[in-house]
Design an enzyme around this catalytic site. Structure first.
Site, PDB file in Angstrom:
ATOM      1  N   PHE A   1       0.796  -1.225   0.000  1.00  0.00           N
ATOM      2  CA  PHE A   1       0.000   0.000   0.000  1.00  0.00           C
ATOM      3  C   PHE A   1       0.826   1.272   0.000  1.00  0.00           C
ATOM      4  O   PHE A   1       0.336   2.320  -0.416  1.00  0.00           O
ATOM      5  CB  PHE A   1      -0.975  -0.015   1.181  1.00  0.00           C
ATOM      6  CG  PHE A   1      -2.011  -1.098   1.071  1.00  0.00           C
ATOM      7  CD1 PHE A   1      -2.930  -1.092   0.039  1.00  0.00           C
ATOM      8  CD2 PHE A   1      -2.040  -2.148   1.971  1.00  0.00           C
ATOM      9  CE1 PHE A   1      -3.870  -2.102  -0.091  1.00  0.00           C
ATOM     10  CE2 PHE A   1      -2.978  -3.164   1.852  1.00  0.00           C
ATOM     11  CZ  PHE A   1      -3.900  -3.141   0.821  1.00  0.00           C
ATOM     12  N   HIS A   2       2.084   1.190   0.453  1.00  0.00           N
ATOM     13  CA  HIS A   2       2.880   2.427   0.428  1.00  0.00           C
ATOM     14  C   HIS A   2       3.260   2.842  -0.987  1.00  0.00           C
ATOM     15  O   HIS A   2       3.739   3.960  -1.197  1.00  0.00           O
ATOM     16  CB  HIS A   2       4.105   2.304   1.334  1.00  0.00           C
ATOM     17  CG  HIS A   2       5.208   1.444   0.796  1.00  0.00           C
ATOM     18  ND1 HIS A   2       6.484   1.473   1.321  1.00  0.00           N
ATOM     19  CD2 HIS A   2       5.244   0.507  -0.202  1.00  0.00           C
ATOM     20  CE1 HIS A   2       7.248   0.612   0.656  1.00  0.00           C
ATOM     21  NE2 HIS A   2       6.521   0.024  -0.249  1.00  0.00           N
ATOM     22  N   ASP A   3       3.032   1.957  -1.962  1.00  0.00           N
ATOM     23  CA  ASP A   3       3.294   2.310  -3.363  1.00  0.00           C
ATOM     24  C   ASP A   3       2.233   3.247  -3.943  1.00  0.00           C
ATOM     25  O   ASP A   3       2.441   3.802  -5.027  1.00  0.00           O
ATOM     26  CB  ASP A   3       3.322   1.056  -4.240  1.00  0.00           C
ATOM     27  CG  ASP A   3       4.560   0.196  -4.002  1.00  0.00           C
ATOM     28  OD1 ASP A   3       5.502   0.676  -3.347  1.00  0.00           O
ATOM     29  OD2 ASP A   3       4.571  -0.959  -4.472  1.00  0.00           O
TER      30      ASP A   3
ATOM     31  N   ARG B   1       2.872   6.770  -0.475  1.00  0.00           N
ATOM     32  CA  ARG B   1       3.164   7.415   0.801  1.00  0.00           C
ATOM     33  C   ARG B   1       3.299   6.386   1.904  1.00  0.00           C
ATOM     34  O   ARG B   1       2.763   5.279   1.813  1.00  0.00           O
ATOM     35  CB  ARG B   1       2.047   8.390   1.179  1.00  0.00           C
ATOM     36  CG  ARG B   1       0.668   7.761   1.273  1.00  0.00           C
ATOM     37  CD  ARG B   1      -0.361   8.707   1.838  1.00  0.00           C
ATOM     38  NE  ARG B   1      -0.022   9.149   3.165  1.00  0.00           N
ATOM     39  CZ  ARG B   1      -0.845   9.845   3.948  1.00  0.00           C
ATOM     40  NH1 ARG B   1      -2.054  10.172   3.520  1.00  0.00           N
ATOM     41  NH2 ARG B   1      -0.467  10.205   5.154  1.00  0.00           N
ATOM     42  N   GLU B   2       4.062   6.744   2.924  1.00  0.00           N
ATOM     43  CA  GLU B   2       4.071   5.957   4.153  1.00  0.00           C
ATOM     44  C   GLU B   2       2.946   6.472   5.050  1.00  0.00           C
ATOM     45  O   GLU B   2       2.511   7.615   4.912  1.00  0.00           O
ATOM     46  CB  GLU B   2       5.413   6.075   4.867  1.00  0.00           C
ATOM     47  CG  GLU B   2       6.604   5.630   4.034  1.00  0.00           C
ATOM     48  CD  GLU B   2       6.592   4.157   3.676  1.00  0.00           C
ATOM     49  OE1 GLU B   2       5.817   3.394   4.291  1.00  0.00           O
ATOM     50  OE2 GLU B   2       7.355   3.762   2.777  1.00  0.00           O
TER      51      GLU B   2
END
Length: 347
Positions: free
Chosen positions: A255-257, A310-311
């Site tokens: 999901f951080h992509d 995003r992180e």
């Protein structure tokens, strides 16, 4: 009478901003490390101490120029220099050698390659327009570019494989599943993480759900698992669907992509294939609030400029899951940079 402010030279506390200066010029050391790795010098030093002349001859470089780069890396404690003028490894040099269990060589080759390096030139424009810096630099999104560039894809896969193995060595001990459990790794790359999970959990089976790739691109341990019937592959895009039929779903650093909208699409596609009894695990870095953690905020900016991702903090992940109809069951920190968030369908 109006007092005048003291000039910097008159102010008793005035000192040059040394930390800021080091931050501005940090790229110099990064590029020297890249040159060191490309020339294969770390592996040469791990074999034995080498003279400047020997290193220059083996690498085909100019001795006087090479000496200046090596001197800087000695000062930065990347390599060492003995009293006889021979170069030898420092405590971190081995981490730049292929084959070391915690090697960062592939990290250097991927992140400092001009392909990613040029993206940073477009950071101000991304801040103005919202378009990802990589897209601005290359006219193509990160994964679209890599799908057409075999060399870039290999650099990226090698980096991710190393990260998966390093993180997996810590994470797998916290993911215990009963015999007979069917595990699906969604967007699991070359299968290295899933292979570690299956190796740790006897009599479980697993499916790697990923875009099509050649057998030669899979992790060797995963291929071994496939040959003995414990692992299978299903090809497809999680932006279109996520297969059903598993007991456990893993999302390792997926999901951080992506931004929130794309991540919710993946989650909603997943929910459509679930019965409600499945256990789902999100394995990702969970940054501290207020971006106080420099490592976390640095990684966040990397994801922003290269992929438009995003992180997130643990609370942000929980909010994201809720928007897609899921609820958080537990969050488990690990000795690695990632945490394990277990979640399930709400209700």
């Amino acid at each position: 009478m109006t007092a005048t402010a003291p000039t910097p030279s008159e102010h008793p506390a005035a000192v040059p901003p040394f930390k800021l200066m080091a931050q501005i010029t940090a790229y110099r050391t990064s590029q020297c490390i890249r040159a060191l790795v490309e020339l294969g010098i770390p592996a040469l030093l791990v074999e034995r101490a080498r003279s400047l002349g020997e290193l220059a001859e083996i690498t085909g470089t100019k001795p006087r120029l090479l000496e200046r780069v090596l001197r800087h890396l000695v000062n930065e404690e990347v390599i060492s220099l003995d009293a006889q003028g021979h170069y030898l490894p420092s405590p971190v040099t081995r981490h730049l050698v292929p084959g070391h269990p915690q090697s960062l060589r592939n990290w250097v080759a991927c992140e400092l390659d001009p392909l990613l390096w040029r993206s940073w030139e477009n950071l101000p424009e991304q801040l103005r327009t919202g378009t990802t810096a990589f897209d601005l630099a290359h006219g193509s999104a990160f994964f679209d570019w890599h799908a057409q560039d075999e060399a870039a894809q290999k650099r990226f896969d090698d980096q991710m494989n190393g990260a998966s193995k390093g993180i997996g060595a810590v994470v797998v001990d916290k993911l215990a599943f009963a015999p007979g459990t069917r595990i699906m790794d969604v967007g699991g790359g070359n299968g290295s993480f899933l292979a570690q999970i299956l190796d740790r959990n006897a009599e479980t089976t697993g499916t790697l759900f990923e875009l099509p790739r050649g057998v030669e691109d899979h992790d060797p341990l995963f291929e071994q698992m496939r040959s003995n019937g414990r692992a299978t592959t299903q090809n497809g895009s999680f932006f279109e669907h996520v297969p059903g039929g598993a007991d456990v779903y893993l999302f390792s650093r997926v999901f951080h992509d992506f931004d929130d909208e794309a991540a919710i699409t993946i989650l909603q596609n997943t929910s459509q294939s679930l019965s409600g009894k499945e256990r789902l695990y999100l394995i990702d870095m969970m940054t501290s609030d207020a971006a106080a953690d420099a490592r976390g905020s640095s990684q966040d900016i990397f994801m922003m400029t290269q992929l438009g991702g995003r992180e997130r903090t643990a609370d942000e992940f929980t909010e994201l899951l809720a928007k897609a109809g899921f609820e958080t069951s537990s969050i488990t920190p690990t000795a690695s940079p990632v945490s394990i968030l277990e979640f399930r369908l709400s209700g």
